[in-house]
Write a protein that holds these residues in place. Structure first.
Motif: not given
Lengths: 544, 151
Positions: A19-21, A439, A441-442, A445-448
């Motif tokens: 589960d990663a971008p 960037y 925001q990512e 949100r912990g997406e990166r």
């Protein structure tokens, strides 16, 4: 169905993904595997050979086997005396070129004793007020033998005049001076935001410098077309590439309009790119930049001399990627970024110090940064093979995609009437703000994950020792400036400034009147103020 | 992504959003004092606060302390965020704080962001700075802080 498609369907698609971008730091999707299917039919031609059109694999035939990149650490703080000492320290530790960081008042055209300069003198770079400060800065350093880089833009023509006059006083004529001055004013309005004049007269000053150097300073690079600050302001790699090259084309067009032959000045244009943390994307960026510049210079601007087509560049690791948390980890980031610049074929490199998210670097931190380059050069073996990623399915596909993305931006900018108009309409500024916000925001949100910031944190970090700029240095600089004002011939300064104003109101090249001001010991602030009487000032319409 | 409309040095109002105890919508001035041009952070914060429903006034770059204090007072702001990356914070921040005090606006919540060495933070707080946000702070942290400090 190709083999690659079969592999994807039968094998890859049946296995779970993390589960990663799977996107680059710029948000570009990245495929799980690149294969021969990703190469275009004309790949051999697009990739080519080092030192040959289209220069994808490097601008020189032997690249680092012939000569390593120049290790050029940007330095400057306090007065010219402190920075001169730092320069000698770096030269003594094996650095091969000098690079001058100026303080904020110098970048904005204010003298150290101007009200706006208070608290800023010598803080983020060296304070240079007059040609006398330039004498001190290069005292004991043979100006005819070193190559010097000066990172200054809005008042670049003035600093070049100071440098030429300092050279004259060392007995070195202008034609023997070698180096680079940044001068890239378009990226100031786009990203770095240090300006003195409105855009149109600022563009005239850039063109005056290109013209003067083409005629008088054959070893000098009058413009270093810079993506570094665009990226630091939060752009994507694609925006950095596209806006920088488009800025470069704009300077070329202005010089052609001035009546210069493209081959008389284009070989002296150089570039400055960021080396960010997304490793493959960065290497693709450098390779695409070389190919686009070579193609456009030859096909659009009619260059015949191959040297006009070479995109030679300086690179600096990404300040914006450094964290204040667990600062020693920044050494790792800088190492990876420096490797990307080297594998991308940069001609010179600055590596950031691990403490720069906190303050200007200490001497120890600067030494580690320089040693990082030396380890890459001497121990890793990466400099032994030219463009080792050339022919890699992944890298070639990414390079092609990077190039396409740049051309998409070129079209949009052309639709707006070119780069100068686009900047006046805040188009690149808005694109960058948008990318920066996305960037952040990512990350929020912990997406990166940024190690130490939103993952792998430690509590109770020990603070590290950082450099403190002695506040007494401000007083020292004010005394230096006062001394020059007291010693110089006042009416001579007034006459030089009057002549400058007269020339600015007409169309003459301003370099000669600026040299006269520099020889008369006029200060930077006095010269900028004289030009502002004619040109006016600039206020940004901020977009966010 | 929503809310891309630009607001050149101006104010945007949204219909709902955080309010003060007195029921007024929170108004924040985001300011760039000094000469440095590093505005990535300031613009991100301005937009994040706006997206969180606050009224945001961004001053633009290269502001003097006098200009900032005047904006805060004219806009009747509840909070001001000063973004400084030039190392001039110990000169510029005290001046903004003093100007606000002189003009009876010492109830305005002052926050500072940027490259501020740890050693300087206690002194800034003693001056009356409510919070210092160093690199790595999340926008949510800042939104939450302003809501609680103003509300």
């Amino acid at each position: 169905m190709t083999d690659a498609e079969r592999w994807y369907r039968e094998l890859y698609a049946r296995t779970p993904e993390r589960d990663a971008p799977f996107t680059t730091i710029s948000g570009e999707p990245v495929e799980p595997l690149y294969t021969a299917d990703d190469l275009p039919g004309d790949a051999a031609e697009r990739i080519g050979f080092p030192g040959e059109h289209p220069y994808t694999r490097g601008v020189y035939p032997s690249m680092y086997r012939g000569r390593l990149w120049t290790m050029r650490q940007f330095a400057g703080y306090g007065t010219a005396e402190e920075t001169n000492a730092r320069f000698r320290y770096l030269l003594g530790h094996g650095q091969t070129g000098l690079s001058t960081a100026f303080d904020m008042p110098s970048l904005m055209g204010y003298d150290s004793d101007h009200a706006r300069s208070e608290g800023e003198v010598g803080r983020e770079g060296v304070a240079i007020d007059t040609s006398d400060d330039m004498d001190t800065l290069f005292g004991g350093i043979p100006m005819g033998e070193v190559s010097t880089s000066m990172t200054i833009n809005a008042p670049a023509a003035i600093m070049l005049a100071f440098y030429v006059v300092a050279g004259e006083r060392q007995g070195v004529p202008a034609e023997r001076l070698a180096g680079t001055i940044q001068t890239d004013i378009l990226k100031e309005y786009i990203a770095q935001k240090e300006w003195c004049f409105p855009i149109d007269p600022a563009m005239r000053l850039v063109t005056d410098m290109i013209e003067y150097c083409a005629r008088r300073m054959p070893r000098w690079h009058p413009v270093s077309i810079s993506g570094y600050h665009i990226r630091e302001a939060g752009s994507t790699a694609q925006q950095e590439l596209a806006f920088t090259l488009k800025d470069g084309f704009t300077y070329v067009e202005r010089a052609l309009e001035r009546g210069l032959d493209v081959d008389d000045f284009a070989p002296r244009l150089s570039f400055f790119f960021n080396a960010h943390i997304d490793f493959f994307e960065e290497i693709a960026k450098y390779r695409a930049a070389r190919r686009i510049w070579a193609r456009e210079l030859r096909e659009t601007y009619g260059a015949r001399d191959p040297r006009s087509m070479l995109m030679r560049c300086h690179a600096q690791t990404a300040g914006v990627s450094l964290t204040a948390q667990q600062p020693l980890v920044n050494i790792v980031r800088t190492t990876v970024e420096a490797m990307a610049a080297v594998l991308g074929g940069a001609q010179s490199l600055h590596t950031n110090s691990y403490d720069e998210a906190l303050a200007l670097p200490t001497e120890e931190a600067v030494r580690v940064a320089l040693r990082t380059q030396q380890v890459i050069a001497e121990e890793t073996g990466v400099a032994n093979t030219i463009d080792p990623f050339g022919g890699s399915y992944a890298l070639e596909a990414m390079t092609d995609r990077m190039e396409e993305a740049a051309y998409e931006y070129f079209s949009r900018i052309d639709e707006l009437g070119g780069m100068v108009e686009a900047v006046k309409l805040s188009y690149p500024q808005r694109e960058i703000a948008e990318a920066a916000f996305r960037y952040q925001q990512e990350v929020d949100r912990g997406e990166r994950i940024v190690v130490g910031v939103n993952g792998y944190r430690v509590d109770d970090e020990e603070p590290i020792h950082t450099l403190r700029i002695d506040p007494a240095l401000t007083r020292k600089q004010l005394d230096r400036l006062q001394g020059v004002r007291a010693r110089r011939d006042g009416p001579g300064v007034e006459a030089a400034l009057a002549e400058l104003r007269r020339a600015a109101a007409g169309d003459d090249n301003l370099m000669e009147p600026l040299l006269t001001c520099a020889r008369a010991h006029a200060s930077e602030g006095e010269i900028v103020a004289a030009l502002q009487e004619v040109f006016g000032t600039y206020t940004e319409t901020p977009v966010f | 992504m929503e809310g891309t409309a630009e607001t050149p040095a101006g104010t945007t109002s949204t219909t709902a959003g955080p309010t003060t105890a007195a029921g007024r919508k929170i108004r924040v001035v985001v300011a760039k004092p000094g000469l440095d041009g590093h505005d990535r952070g300031a613009k991100i914060i301005a937009r994040a606060l706006r997206d969180a429903g606050m009224e945001v006034i961004y001053t633009g770059l290269h502001q003097t302390p006098e200009q900032i204090a005047e904006t805060v007072i004219q806009e009747d702001a509840h909070a001001v965020g000063l973004s400084i990356l030039s190392g001039a914070h110990m000169t510029l921040v005290p001046r903004v704080v003093a100007l606000l005090k002189d003009q009876g606006a010492d109830d305005v919540v002052v926050t500072v962001g940027g490259t501020i060495p740890q050693d300087d933070i206690p002194e800034l707080k003693e001056l009356g700075v409510a919070a210092v946000f160093t690199p790595g702070s999340s926008t949510q942290e800042i939104i939450d802080f302003i809501r609680s400090a103003v509300g």
